[in-house]
Scaffold this active site. Sequence first.
Site, PDB file in Angstrom:
ATOM      1  N   TYR A 104       0.847  -1.186   0.000  1.00  0.00           N
ATOM      2  CA  TYR A 104       0.000   0.000   0.000  1.00  0.00           C
ATOM      3  C   TYR A 104       0.881   1.234   0.000  1.00  0.00           C
ATOM      4  O   TYR A 104       1.830   1.327   0.778  1.00  0.00           O
ATOM      5  CB  TYR A 104      -0.899   0.001   1.239  1.00  0.00           C
ATOM      6  CG  TYR A 104      -1.801   1.213   1.353  1.00  0.00           C
ATOM      7  CD1 TYR A 104      -2.839   1.406   0.448  1.00  0.00           C
ATOM      8  CD2 TYR A 104      -1.622   2.149   2.368  1.00  0.00           C
ATOM      9  CE1 TYR A 104      -3.678   2.520   0.560  1.00  0.00           C
ATOM     10  CE2 TYR A 104      -2.454   3.251   2.482  1.00  0.00           C
ATOM     11  CZ  TYR A 104      -3.477   3.435   1.575  1.00  0.00           C
ATOM     12  OH  TYR A 104      -4.305   4.523   1.691  1.00  0.00           O
TER      13      TYR A 104
ATOM     14  N   ASP B 192       9.346   3.049  -0.311  1.00  0.00           N
ATOM     15  CA  ASP B 192       8.302   3.694   0.476  1.00  0.00           C
ATOM     16  C   ASP B 192       8.499   3.279   1.933  1.00  0.00           C
ATOM     17  O   ASP B 192       8.117   2.178   2.335  1.00  0.00           O
ATOM     18  CB  ASP B 192       6.925   3.271  -0.048  1.00  0.00           C
ATOM     19  CG  ASP B 192       5.794   3.866   0.771  1.00  0.00           C
ATOM     20  OD1 ASP B 192       6.078   4.540   1.785  1.00  0.00           O
ATOM     21  OD2 ASP B 192       4.630   3.654   0.398  1.00  0.00           O
TER      22      ASP B 192
ATOM     23  N   LYS C  54       4.278   9.178   8.779  1.00  0.00           N
ATOM     24  CA  LYS C  54       4.024   8.573  10.094  1.00  0.00           C
ATOM     25  C   LYS C  54       5.001   9.049  11.176  1.00  0.00           C
ATOM     26  O   LYS C  54       4.834  10.153  11.682  1.00  0.00           O
ATOM     27  CB  LYS C  54       3.959   7.054   9.941  1.00  0.00           C
ATOM     28  CG  LYS C  54       2.796   6.703   8.992  1.00  0.00           C
ATOM     29  CD  LYS C  54       2.373   5.273   8.928  1.00  0.00           C
ATOM     30  CE  LYS C  54       1.065   5.189   8.138  1.00  0.00           C
ATOM     31  NZ  LYS C  54       1.052   4.265   7.052  1.00  0.00           N
TER      32      LYS C  54
HETATM   33  C1  LIG Z   1       0.411   4.723   5.666  1.00  0.00           C
HETATM   34  C2  LIG Z   1       1.186   4.492   4.430  1.00  0.00           C
HETATM   35  C3  LIG Z   1       1.079   5.332   3.316  1.00  0.00           C
HETATM   36  C4  LIG Z   1       0.048   6.443   3.238  1.00  0.00           C
HETATM   37  O1  LIG Z   1       0.260   7.440   4.172  1.00  0.00           O
HETATM   38  P1  LIG Z   1      -0.985   8.419   4.546  1.00  0.00           P
HETATM   39  O2  LIG Z   1      -0.351   9.395   5.485  1.00  0.00           O
HETATM   40  O3  LIG Z   1      -2.018   7.551   5.163  1.00  0.00           O
HETATM   41  O4  LIG Z   1      -1.438   9.030   3.281  1.00  0.00           O
HETATM   42  C5  LIG Z   1       1.903   5.119   2.248  1.00  0.00           C
HETATM   43  N1  LIG Z   1       2.791   4.111   2.247  1.00  0.00           N
HETATM   44  C6  LIG Z   1       2.921   3.274   3.290  1.00  0.00           C
HETATM   45  C7  LIG Z   1       3.942   2.198   3.242  1.00  0.00           C
HETATM   46  C8  LIG Z   1       2.108   3.420   4.406  1.00  0.00           C
HETATM   47  O5  LIG Z   1       2.215   2.556   5.418  1.00  0.00           O
END
Ligand SMILES: *Cc1c(COP(=O)(O)O)cnc(C)c1O
Length: 427
Positions: free
Chosen positions: A144, A239, A267
């Site tokens: 994701y 990511d 995060k």
């Molecule tokens: C949470 C997450 C996202 C998206 O971040 P948001 O702040 O919710 O838009 C993208 N990539 C990874 C790996 C994530 O865990």
Amino acid sequence: MKRMRSSQLLRRAQRLIPGGVNSPVRAFKAVGGKPVFIKRAKGARVYDVDGNSYIDYIGSWGPMILGHTHPKIVSALKKTVEAGTSYGAPTEAEVELAELVLEAFPSMEMVRFVNSGTEATMSAIRLARAHTGRSRIIKFEGCYHGHADSLLVKAGSGATTFGVPDSPGVPLDIAKNTYTAVYNDLGSVREIFERDPEGIACVIVEGVPGNMGVVPPKAGFLEGLRVLTQEYGALLIMDEVMSGFRLCYGGAQTLYNIVPDITCLGKVIGGGLPVGAFGGRKDIMEKLAPSGPVYQAGTLSGNPLAMRAGIETLRLLKKKGTYEKLLNTTNTLCDGIEDIIKRRGLPLRIQRAGSMFTLFFTPEQVRNYQDAVGSDLEGFARYFGRMLSKGILLPPSQFEACFVSLAHTQKEVEETLDAVDKSLKNL
Ligand SMILES: *Cc1c(COP(=O)(O)O)cnc(C)c1O
């Protein structure tokens, strides 16, 4: 455990907000039951509007690595508020956080701050396309990367839970530029490159996937992606929105010794306030406006409160022994759960990476998305409900990671293990 006020609030919310929530997984759809409305939090615990207390393993889905309302963060934020909450002009805090992030991630020579992980990955993809002059991208099934159109193809997390790997509203013309490969299977990536050797701008991969549950990379997998992307002139985007500052002071790239071209963060670097970031090699990053032609902007980007929370969080994390402590707590908890599984002879399996872990309701090793969806989802839902009623708040889906914080102590671990043991009995 009574949850009258939560139920009332849910009814009110459902009339006003789709599903009553502002992010789908919060609705508890995958596990049945009703979401808990939270009123306040402290350390490893959250408290709902009915006065119930829970040991929290959601941790705002990763950011709360210090635990909730850490006194240092609270006092720093109070001070910042007094000086103004947003100016739409540069501040010293942005420079400070940039220095901290770049120091921790040697592969990043420059960084830009945004407001969410979604913005970070979306902008990183645009930049990779501009830099290579190519339009197609490769992502992995079950990974994701936020909810941008190009990336909402076979995504994990909430998208998996709801069985809408391709969301309506994403035009075919956009989705067709996204190839999906099988995680931990280099052959599946090579095959795509061989089919389209000059069309692929980038491969995007989670540092350690946590959005199909925790699925660590096999030895040589990330290294192989680095080699393949170089061979075909594509960029490698890691990511690390979830894995950054979660596994160690740095990211999966630090642990596995990989140098990606672009890194996405979010995060933890916002310390619980809305922040994302993407960065990488200078020659790539300087293509961004205003130094270059690739457009990207944000009214609230680099927000003073968010920057301050990020700076203070990273400073605390940087102290000696922090990650050892976090890992110790996580290992004590996970070893304890493994003992219970063995003692009860259950067909379950724990997978962990740093301070995140998933209890999969399958006895087999989970190497990719297909393995993850083979889990017993009804079993997980029953387990989730029992844990909740014992005051343990787990992420409400099999396809998520549990997050341990520095505020979780031996006391919370013991209470959790006791609840796990009782919840798994005659499940
Ligand atoms: C949470 C997450 C996202 C998206 O971040 P948001 O702040 O919710 O838009 C993208 N990539 C990874 C790996 C994530 O865990």
